[in-house]
Enzyme design. Structure first.
Site, mmCIF file in Angstrom:
data_model
loop_
_atom_site.group_PDB
_atom_site.id
_atom_site.type_symbol
_atom_site.label_atom_id
_atom_site.label_comp_id
_atom_site.label_asym_id
_atom_site.label_seq_id
_atom_site.Cartn_x
_atom_site.Cartn_y
_atom_site.Cartn_z
ATOM 1 N N LYS A 203 34.182 61.300 50.426
ATOM 2 C CA LYS A 203 33.765 60.802 51.545
ATOM 3 C C LYS A 203 35.074 61.125 52.362
ATOM 4 O O LYS A 203 36.366 60.566 51.822
ATOM 5 C CB LYS A 203 33.303 59.385 51.597
ATOM 6 C CG LYS A 203 32.836 58.912 52.861
ATOM 7 C CD LYS A 203 32.101 57.643 52.756
ATOM 8 C CE LYS A 203 31.826 57.116 54.040
ATOM 9 N NZ LYS A 203 31.003 55.725 53.954
ATOM 10 N N SER B 245 26.502 55.435 56.228
ATOM 11 C CA SER B 245 27.304 56.174 56.600
ATOM 12 C C SER B 245 27.947 57.301 55.624
ATOM 13 O O SER B 245 28.651 58.473 56.125
ATOM 14 C CB SER B 245 28.640 55.426 57.137
ATOM 15 O OG SER B 245 29.272 54.891 55.902
ATOM 16 N N SER C 186 26.064 51.937 52.791
ATOM 17 C CA SER C 186 26.178 53.253 52.854
ATOM 18 C C SER C 186 26.309 54.256 51.788
ATOM 19 O O SER C 186 26.276 55.370 52.197
ATOM 20 C CB SER C 186 27.850 53.093 53.719
ATOM 21 O OG SER C 186 27.601 53.098 54.985
HETATM 22 N N1 GLN Z 1 25.295 50.730 58.224
HETATM 23 C C1 GLN Z 1 26.196 49.405 57.832
HETATM 24 C C2 GLN Z 1 27.165 49.432 59.150
HETATM 25 O O1 GLN Z 1 26.969 50.399 59.764
HETATM 26 C C3 GLN Z 1 26.803 49.808 56.718
HETATM 27 C C4 GLN Z 1 27.738 50.707 56.699
HETATM 28 C C5 GLN Z 1 28.539 50.764 55.361
HETATM 29 O O2 GLN Z 1 27.898 50.413 54.548
HETATM 30 N N2 GLN Z 1 29.692 51.548 55.530
HETATM 31 O O3 GLN Z 1 27.873 48.604 59.070
#
Ligand code: GLN
Length: 485
Positions: free
Chosen positions: A76, A151, A175
């Protein structure tokens, strides 16, 4: 998963049937062929990856045998890998090349894994769909009109589309698990502290964890084993009890395993198709002698509010370092103040700005007690719910998301709708607990996962419990139809 599991390739490499160089070349061929459509990859350094592959092949020829030696892995783009850009999916880091390796990347390199690409993501890991990347969204290989989930969108698509058998994402509130559910792969969010955060660009430090992504739990065991162990560069890191079981990985004996179903996760919001997949998955466990019982985590209803207050508060502090002085993009602006303001205005996307503003507000004098402090108290109550429930069950099983992958654009205009996609994934991180998502089957042609949550430091048991399921099912072996060629 189109191109074989990590365990398959491990056997092929050890037997000399395939070389790391061939695997890495194949990864680049697939990226060239498929990624113009899927948009999962932001940067590669083919020459460097091929050099690493040849070095791994030399170690293999010399007789070395170790879990990830020679296996391609996608990272990532919020993980630092020396000499490549680290964009975090943001324009604000334009032109920034990182001078160091994250600890997890360093350990993978030492163990002979071969990073092949930096993967697309929601900007600074804020988002649930992949649509908040400044470089355009990645697409779901099961239906390219739909989001892959975020994400860690690109990392998950890279595994689902068979670019590489392994990938790393990060999971702050879902994410790795949410996109894994949307794309039919398996992903672990370890107990907070099990993987070092050194070199993972911070979003919300009390919640961020690195998470491995692969086709199967057995593949995750290979990757996790290569990265665990306390890191002096991350004072919140700790050793993983039972890590030695990752090396001789076995399925959990399911007889008598007590699986709890928290009733708060099975309410009206859950799509019928997903609910019936979960019921099918639970029957697999029950048939092997697991005891399934309903439990309650009463403070779950505060989880989304709690998560978004704590997350945004930490974001507003962590993101202040991107000011045009130290990294990447710098606006022309007049004096220092103007330059910083313009850099942030030009460089950051709407969701990131929204969170910085919300977080700064939560932490401000006069509102701190009403918002941040209250959220911290709710966090403790949520953690206590889990402690109590784990006195009577060994593991919890829940949906990962209320639904399947959604079409592009349906949630981008409404931040609350996007946040609600996380209703089932933010609770365990608030309590620091390990959790994973694995394929549970298909509804109307789209995959959905089941989530397992365990007590702190039960990561190995969770993987063994998932492995037992995957030995009895084939959902995780399904390949996205357009890619099977
Ligand atoms: N969707 C969640 C957020 O927007 C989790 C994102 C993540 O785990 N990085 O914060």
């Amino acid at each position: 998963m189109a191109a074989g599991t990590a365990v398959d390739w491990r056997e092929g490499l050890d037997a000399g049937d395939v070389s790391s160089e061939i695997l890495v070349k194949t990864a680049f061929e697939r990226i060239r062929r498929l990624d113009p459509l899927l948009g999962a990859i932001l940067a590669v350094n083919e020459e460097r990856s091929l050099q690493l592959a040849r070095a791994a092949d030399a170690r293999l020829r010399a007789g070395e045998r170790s879990p990830v030696l020679g296996l391609p892995i996608v990272l990532k783009d919020n993980l630092n890998w020396r000499g490549l850009p680290v964009s975090c999916g943001s324009r604000v880091l334009d032109g920034y090349m990182t001078p160091y390796d994250a600890t997890v990347v360093d350990r993978l390199l030492q163990a002979g894994a071969v990073p092949v690409a930096k993967a697309n993501m929601d900007e600074f890991a804020m988002g649930s769909s992949g649509e908040y990347s400044a470089f355009g969204p990645a697409r779901n290989p099961w239906d390219t009109t739909r989001v892959p989930g975020g994400s860690s969108s690109g990392s998950v698509v890279a595994v689902a589309a068979g670019y590489a058998p392994l990938a790393l994402g990060s999971d702050t509130g879902g994410s790795v698990r949410l996109p894994a559910s949307f794309c039919n792969v398996t992903a672990l969010r370890p107990t907070y502290g099990v993987l070092s955060r050194f070199g993972l660009t911070a979003m919300a430090s009390s919640l961020d964890q690195v998470g491995p992504i692969a086709a199967t739990a057995a593949d995750l065991a290979l990757a996790l084993g290569a990265m665990v162990g306390r890191d002096p560069l991350d004072s919140t890191s700790s050793d993983l009890p039972g890590a030695e079981r990752l090396a001789s990985f076995r399925p959990k004996d399911l007889k008598g395993l007590r699986i709890g179903l928290p009733r708060e996760y099975f309410g009206d919001g859950l799509e019928a198709g997903v609910r019936s997949l979960l019921e099918g998955a639970l029957r697999v466990y029950a048939d092997q002698g697991a005891e399934i019982r309903e439990v309650s985590l009463p403070h779950t209803r505060y989880a989304i509010d709690t998560y978004y207050l704590i997350c945004t508060s930490e974001v507003s502090s962590n993101l202040s370092r991107f000011d045009g002085v130290r990294y990447g993009h710098r606006a022309k602006g007049g004096n220092l103040r103007e330059m910083i303001a313009e850099t942030r205005d030009e460089g950051l996307g709407a969701e990131v700005k929204r969170r910085i503003l919300l977080g700064a507000f939560c932490l401000s004098k006069g509102y701190y007690d009403a918002f941040y402090l209250k959220a911290m108290k709710a966090r403790t109550l949520i953690a206590r719910d889990f402690e109590q429930v784990f006195e009577s069950v060994d593991v919890l099983a829940t949906p990962v998301s209320p639904g399947v992958a959604f079409p592009f654009g349906v949630k981008t205009e409404d931040p609350m709708a996007m946040y609600l996609a996380d209703a089932f994934t933010v609770t365990a991180p608030l309590a620091g607990l390990p959790c994973l998502s694995m394929p549970a089957g298909f509804t109307a042609g789209l995959p959905a996962g089941i989530q397992l949550i365990g007590p702190a430091f039960s990561d190995v048991m969770l993987l063994e419990t998932a492995h037992a399921f995957q030995l009895l099912t084939t959902h995780h072996l399904e390949i996205p139809p357009p890619l099977s060629a």
